[in-house]
Design a protein around this motif. Structure first.
Motif, PDB file in Angstrom:
ATOM      1  N   ASN A 121       9.145  -2.708   5.847  1.00 21.32           N
ATOM      2  CA  ASN A 121       9.579  -1.280   5.945  1.00 21.32           C
ATOM      3  C   ASN A 121       9.678  -0.496   4.294  1.00 21.32           C
ATOM      4  O   ASN A 121       9.351   1.070   4.281  1.00 21.32           O
ATOM      5  N   GLU A 122       9.454  -1.391   3.887  1.00 21.47           N
ATOM      6  CA  GLU A 122       9.299  -0.730   2.160  1.00 21.47           C
ATOM      7  C   GLU A 122       7.878  -0.076   1.673  1.00 21.47           C
ATOM      8  O   GLU A 122       6.973  -0.072   0.786  1.00 21.47           O
ATOM      9  N   VAL A 178       4.261   0.759   1.589  1.00 20.75           N
ATOM     10  CA  VAL A 178       3.453   2.407   1.701  1.00 20.75           C
ATOM     11  C   VAL A 178       3.229   2.427   2.531  1.00 20.75           C
ATOM     12  O   VAL A 178       3.293   3.880   2.958  1.00 20.75           O
ATOM     13  N   LYS A 200       6.637   3.296   4.629  1.00 20.95           N
ATOM     14  CA  LYS A 200       7.232   4.773   3.926  1.00 20.95           C
ATOM     15  C   LYS A 200       6.009   6.383   4.141  1.00 20.95           C
ATOM     16  O   LYS A 200       7.271   6.792   4.740  1.00 20.95           O
ATOM     17  N   GLU A 201       4.926   6.412   4.341  1.00 16.03           N
ATOM     18  CA  GLU A 201       4.179   7.252   5.219  1.00 16.03           C
ATOM     19  C   GLU A 201       4.034   7.587   6.383  1.00 16.03           C
ATOM     20  O   GLU A 201       4.030   8.700   6.795  1.00 16.03           O
ATOM     21  N   LYS A 229       7.141   9.802   7.507  1.00 18.44           N
ATOM     22  CA  LYS A 229       6.453  11.450   7.511  1.00 18.44           C
ATOM     23  C   LYS A 229       6.339  11.591   8.256  1.00 18.44           C
ATOM     24  O   LYS A 229       7.121  12.882   8.549  1.00 18.44           O
TER      25      LYS A 229
END
Length: 551
Positions: free
Chosen positions: A104-105, A107, A110-111, A114
């Motif tokens: 879950n880290e 990129v 993370k995007e 959003k």
């Protein structure tokens, strides 16, 4: 015949193999320092578990950056040096690759968090709530629900494994192209293949059922194991990456029947080189449940192995042969005797394994008869799966003592204690504090074993050399003998006019068995062979490989 069909693979769990800088964690330079040892053993392929940037919630199988080496193991220059030094010794490197999920880290994830409109949102499997609940009742393989709620999106994401490991959406062609691009990056570095983690789970059903809340007996695997497009996706990988780079590929195929494994590994289909399956190491699961104090029957073990041997041979599939890996307890502790008959037991496992058709795998320490960690307190464990299982057992009424005994038998932490190179402090693994500390006082190490007569290491050397030159072991058919014998495992490999008979006594009692033909001893774990008339006497945990040539 491919070279990898004659070769032996050595699996390295780098965190526990050899530390070179005293931080208590094994690393790339540690591996390089032991390449001569592996070459001396006779190894031609090394499989290394993940070393990419990762938060370490699943010991590297939660990848945060596919393109970078995690600093705890070294850097890219170290890795390039490893490739160079391995290739100098004619050893190929197979990297472990996780394509079912990311950390879950990462990129991408993370995007994805959003916005629902973010292009990376469709790289993962998000679903809306159903009647205020999870989309369905699928169960994570790490316990609990396979869905995690994200309040800012009012959606759940799928995680078949740890909550920090969201599953990727392979139906998205952009995601697939990103994956192939990344795999090509490593091919260009000069690696020789991939071991593909849980690869048969990448294709989920397009319409995930949302009514299974009413039927909690289904954990969901029927909707994602060997899913509708998995062969199509892997064939695409072959065309774009595996084939052009002449890769050796190993697919981890949990919960896969032999009929599917044949499809994955038949060379005419252009998918994978070999199948890594687990049916034989689930033989001591009570009613199919892992976290129990289980016992196994040799007849069950023989039936499973024999079914795979016969059907894969008939349909041109190929097996990866193993007893141990980083996710399994040590087979010597699990199936045999790791105390009084430790040497015999270790050699017995090797004889049975190397006599079968497929590519044999040695997991680090197996060649010196390393045994289970036998931790006595939950505080000694680092593994999330084991800790979760322990807590679940307590919640369900199991007492602490029994729960620890279950972990001593089934936890994958049993195979993760550091490699035992000598009998100095920390067994020569590190000058610092090991990331996972052994509680045993054990006089078995590379140094002590290799200095002992008739040792296990030398026995493996002989078996590795034997397989390279004996075509019956590679190409011959397989036939199980005495199916109902619950003490001795006997089978025959046949090619043309040559027969190789393997006999292994899985008990500590002397067993007498009738052998109708005249066989010569190839090798045995006692060094000699007792036969009178047609009766073979098998001593405790004795294993024999015998040969007969007609004509």
């Amino acid at each position: 015949m491919q070279q990898w069909q004659k070769s032996t693979v050595y699996q390295i769990y780098p965190r526990s193999f050899q530390d070179s800088n005293g931080d208590g964690i094994g690393d790339i330079n540690g591996i390089i320092s032991r390449l001569d040892y592996l070459h001396d053993l006779g190894i031609e392929l090394i499989w290394i578990t993940p070393m990419y940037v990762s938060p370490g919630n699943d010991n590297g199988y939660d990848i945060a950056d596919y393109y970078q080496i995690d600093p705890i193991f070294g850097n890219m220059k170290d890795f390039e040096n490893l490739l160079k030094e391995a290739h100098k010794r004619n050893i190929k490197i197979i990297m472990d690759m996780v394509l079912n999920h990311t950390s879950n880290e990462h990129v991408w994830f993370k995007e994805a968090l959003k916005s629902k409109n973010n292009p990376y949102h469709d790289y993962y499997l998000f679903k809306d709530p159903v009647d205020g609940h999870e989309p369905n009742n699928w169960v994570s393989k790490f316990s609990g629900s396979a869905w995690q709620y994200v309040p800012t999106l009012n959606q759940y994401y799928l995680h078949l494994y740890d909550v920090t490991m969201p599953d990727l959406n392979w139906r998205n062609p952009k995601l697939r192209q990103e994956i192939f691009k990344m795999m090509t990056f490593w091919a260009d570095k000069g690696i020789d293949g991939f071991r593909l983690d849980v690869i048969n789970n990448i294709s989920k059903a397009a319409k995930m059922p949302n009514d299974t809340f009413k039927t909690p007996t289904d954990d969901g695997r029927n909707f994602y194991t060997n899913g509708p497009h998995v062969h199509e996706y892997i064939h695409e990988m072959y065309r774009k990456v595996f084939g052009p780079n002449n890769f050796v590929t190993v697919g981890e195929l949990s919960s896969t029947p032999v009929s599917e494994a044949v499809k994955y590994t038949n060379p005419n289909r252009e998918e994978l080189s070999m199948a890594f399956t687990f049916h034989h190491v689930k033989v001591d699961y009570t009613n199919g449940k892992k976290w129990t104090l289980g016992k196994y029957k040799l007849t069950d073990l023989k039936s499973i192995i024999s079914d795979w041997q016969v059907k894969m041979h008939q349909n041109h599939g190929w097996n990866a042969l193993f007893w141990n890996n980083h996710d399994q307890p040590r087979a010597i502790s699990r199936f045999l005797n790791d105390n009084k008959y430790r040497d015999q037991s270790a050699k017995l496992l090797a004889v049975v394994q190397f006599g079968l058709q497929g590519t044999p795998y040695i997991y680090q320490g197996e060649e010196i008869a390393m045994k289970n960690s036998y931790f006595t307190d939950i505080k000694q464990y680092k593994d999330h799966e084991s800790i979760n299982a322990y807590n679940t057992m307590l919640k369900n009424g199991t007492d602490k003592s029994t729960a620890i005994k279950v972990l001593q038998q089934k936890s994958r932490e049993n195979a993760r204690i550091p490699m035992q190179w000598n009998i100095s402090k920390n067994y020569g693994f590190t000058t610092g504090i090991p990331w996972l500390k052994s509680i045993q006082k054990d006089n078995y190490s590379v140094e002590t074993v290799r200095n002992s007569p008739n040792n296990i290491f030398n026995f493996y050397q002989r078996l590795i050399k034997l397989r390279k030159r004996n075509t019956t072991l590679i190409e011959g058919s397989y036939k199980l003998l005495d199916h109902d014998d619950n003490s001795v495992y006997s089978y025959v490999r046949i090619k043309d006019e040559t027969k190789i008979l393997v006999m292994a006594n899985f008990t500590e009692k002397i067993q007498l068995r009738t052998v109708n033909s005249n066989y010569n001893l190839i090798l045995g774990n006692y060094g000699d062979f007792y036969k009178k008339d047609k009766v073979v006497k098998l001593r405790p945990y004795e294993a024999l490989m015998l040969e007969k040539k007609d004509g």
